[in-house]
Design a protein around this motif. Structure first.
Motif, PDB file in Angstrom:
ATOM      1  N   ALA A 273      30.650  60.873  68.054  1.00  0.00           N
ATOM      2  CA  ALA A 273      29.020  59.745  68.458  1.00  0.00           C
ATOM      3  C   ALA A 273      28.016  60.229  67.379  1.00  0.00           C
ATOM      4  O   ALA A 273      27.542  59.201  67.212  1.00  0.00           O
ATOM      5  N   ALA A 274      28.115  61.420  66.769  1.00  0.00           N
ATOM      6  CA  ALA A 274      27.017  61.573  65.725  1.00  0.00           C
ATOM      7  C   ALA A 274      27.375  60.910  64.617  1.00  0.00           C
ATOM      8  O   ALA A 274      26.446  60.496  63.780  1.00  0.00           O
ATOM      9  N   SER A 275      28.672  60.927  64.226  1.00  0.00           N
ATOM     10  CA  SER A 275      29.145  60.133  63.116  1.00  0.00           C
ATOM     11  C   SER A 275      28.964  58.863  63.128  1.00  0.00           C
ATOM     12  O   SER A 275      28.458  58.044  62.177  1.00  0.00           O
ATOM     13  N   ALA A 276      29.060  58.105  64.457  1.00  0.00           N
ATOM     14  CA  ALA A 276      28.806  56.675  64.624  1.00  0.00           C
ATOM     15  C   ALA A 276      27.283  56.471  64.354  1.00  0.00           C
ATOM     16  O   ALA A 276      26.966  55.437  64.090  1.00  0.00           O
ATOM     17  N   ALA A 277      26.529  57.372  64.982  1.00  0.00           N
ATOM     18  CA  ALA A 277      25.025  57.242  65.018  1.00  0.00           C
ATOM     19  C   ALA A 277      24.622  57.272  63.403  1.00  0.00           C
ATOM     20  O   ALA A 277      23.834  56.339  63.066  1.00  0.00           O
ATOM     21  N   GLU A 278      25.157  58.113  62.838  1.00  0.00           N
ATOM     22  CA  GLU A 278      24.860  58.482  61.427  1.00  0.00           C
ATOM     23  C   GLU A 278      25.246  57.254  60.715  1.00  0.00           C
ATOM     24  O   GLU A 278      24.471  56.697  59.870  1.00  0.00           O
ATOM     25  N   ALA A 279      26.375  56.645  60.861  1.00  0.00           N
ATOM     26  CA  ALA A 279      26.907  55.492  60.010  1.00  0.00           C
ATOM     27  C   ALA A 279      25.870  54.230  60.452  1.00  0.00           C
ATOM     28  O   ALA A 279      25.450  53.456  59.422  1.00  0.00           O
ATOM     29  N   ALA A 280      25.675  53.969  61.812  1.00  0.00           N
ATOM     30  CA  ALA A 280      24.900  53.073  62.042  1.00  0.00           C
ATOM     31  C   ALA A 280      23.472  53.214  61.405  1.00  0.00           C
ATOM     32  O   ALA A 280      22.786  52.184  60.827  1.00  0.00           O
ATOM     33  N   LEU A 281      22.999  54.203  61.373  1.00  0.00           N
ATOM     34  CA  LEU A 281      21.565  54.448  60.576  1.00  0.00           C
ATOM     35  C   LEU A 281      21.560  54.207  59.301  1.00  0.00           C
ATOM     36  O   LEU A 281      20.791  53.394  58.513  1.00  0.00           O
ATOM     37  N   LEU A 282      22.592  54.826  58.545  1.00  0.00           N
ATOM     38  CA  LEU A 282      22.914  54.649  57.106  1.00  0.00           C
ATOM     39  C   LEU A 282      22.919  53.114  56.698  1.00  0.00           C
ATOM     40  O   LEU A 282      22.448  52.732  55.831  1.00  0.00           O
ATOM     41  N   ALA A 283      23.539  52.356  57.692  1.00  0.00           N
ATOM     42  CA  ALA A 283      23.961  50.872  57.324  1.00  0.00           C
ATOM     43  C   ALA A 283      22.478  50.116  57.584  1.00  0.00           C
ATOM     44  O   ALA A 283      22.336  48.996  56.923  1.00  0.00           O
ATOM     45  N   SER A 284      21.870  50.809  58.372  1.00  0.00           N
ATOM     46  CA  SER A 284      20.298  50.022  58.439  1.00  0.00           C
ATOM     47  C   SER A 284      19.156  50.350  57.339  1.00  0.00           C
ATOM     48  O   SER A 284      18.277  49.680  57.190  1.00  0.00           O
ATOM     49  N   VAL A 285      19.718  51.362  56.631  1.00  0.00           N
ATOM     50  CA  VAL A 285      18.808  51.715  55.390  1.00  0.00           C
ATOM     51  C   VAL A 285      19.000  50.728  54.242  1.00  0.00           C
ATOM     52  O   VAL A 285      20.080  50.560  53.708  1.00  0.00           O
ATOM     53  N   PRO A 286      17.853  50.186  53.762  1.00  0.00           N
ATOM     54  CA  PRO A 286      18.034  49.054  52.566  1.00  0.00           C
ATOM     55  C   PRO A 286      18.472  49.792  51.151  1.00  0.00           C
ATOM     56  O   PRO A 286      18.146  51.145  51.101  1.00  0.00           O
ATOM     57  N   ASP A 287      19.367  49.409  50.382  1.00  0.00           N
ATOM     58  CA  ASP A 287      19.944  49.904  49.429  1.00  0.00           C
ATOM     59  C   ASP A 287      19.298  49.294  48.098  1.00  0.00           C
ATOM     60  O   ASP A 287      19.816  49.754  47.072  1.00  0.00           O
ATOM     61  N   GLY A 288      18.378  48.435  48.231  1.00  0.00           N
ATOM     62  CA  GLY A 288      17.720  47.739  47.194  1.00  0.00           C
ATOM     63  C   GLY A 288      16.375  48.260  46.791  1.00  0.00           C
ATOM     64  O   GLY A 288      15.946  49.283  47.275  1.00  0.00           O
ATOM     65  N   LEU A 289      15.619  47.522  45.793  1.00  0.00           N
ATOM     66  CA  LEU A 289      14.268  47.641  45.322  1.00  0.00           C
ATOM     67  C   LEU A 289      13.592  46.702  46.192  1.00  0.00           C
ATOM     68  O   LEU A 289      13.475  45.511  46.115  1.00  0.00           O
ATOM     69  N   PHE A 290      12.306  47.054  46.848  1.00  0.00           N
ATOM     70  CA  PHE A 290      11.332  46.319  47.325  1.00  0.00           C
ATOM     71  C   PHE A 290      10.214  45.875  46.430  1.00  0.00           C
ATOM     72  O   PHE A 290       9.540  46.832  46.086  1.00  0.00           O
TER      73      PHE A 290
END
Length: 91
Positions: free
Chosen positions: A9-26
């Motif tokens: 569950a923690a791994s799934a939550a971490e994966a979801a959180l990381l997926a939501s973090v932008p990876d580009g420049l604003f």
């Protein structure tokens, strides 16, 4: 048995959180890659695993960001102080 579910569950939550973090420049109100397209790996210090790759900003990207900020300055200055404060609090 429940101990086995917690890491999952923690791994799934971490994966979801990381997926939501932008990876580009604003820059200029938009997310995008660096001018070279290069990325940097973000490493989990506890495991050494790559957890995310993010845009590797260059001096040219910094100039683009500065130019965008200068271009937005007049509009920001014309925004009521209370509204600017609300925007900053939300950020």
């Amino acid at each position: 048995m429940t101990d086995l579910l917690v890491p999952s569950a923690a791994s799934a939550a971490e994966a979801a959180l990381l997926a939501s973090v932008p990876d580009g420049l604003f820059i200029g109100g938009k997310w995008g890659p660096s001018s070279t397209g290069r990325t940097l790996d973000v490493i989990d210090p506890s495991s050494g695993a790559v957890i995310k790759s993010i845009a590797d900003a260059t001096p040219d990207d910094a100039i683009r960001a500065l130019d965008a900020a200068v271009g937005a300055a007049d509009g920001w200055a014309a925004t009521a102080p209370r509204v600017r404060g609300e925007i900053l609090r939300r950020a």
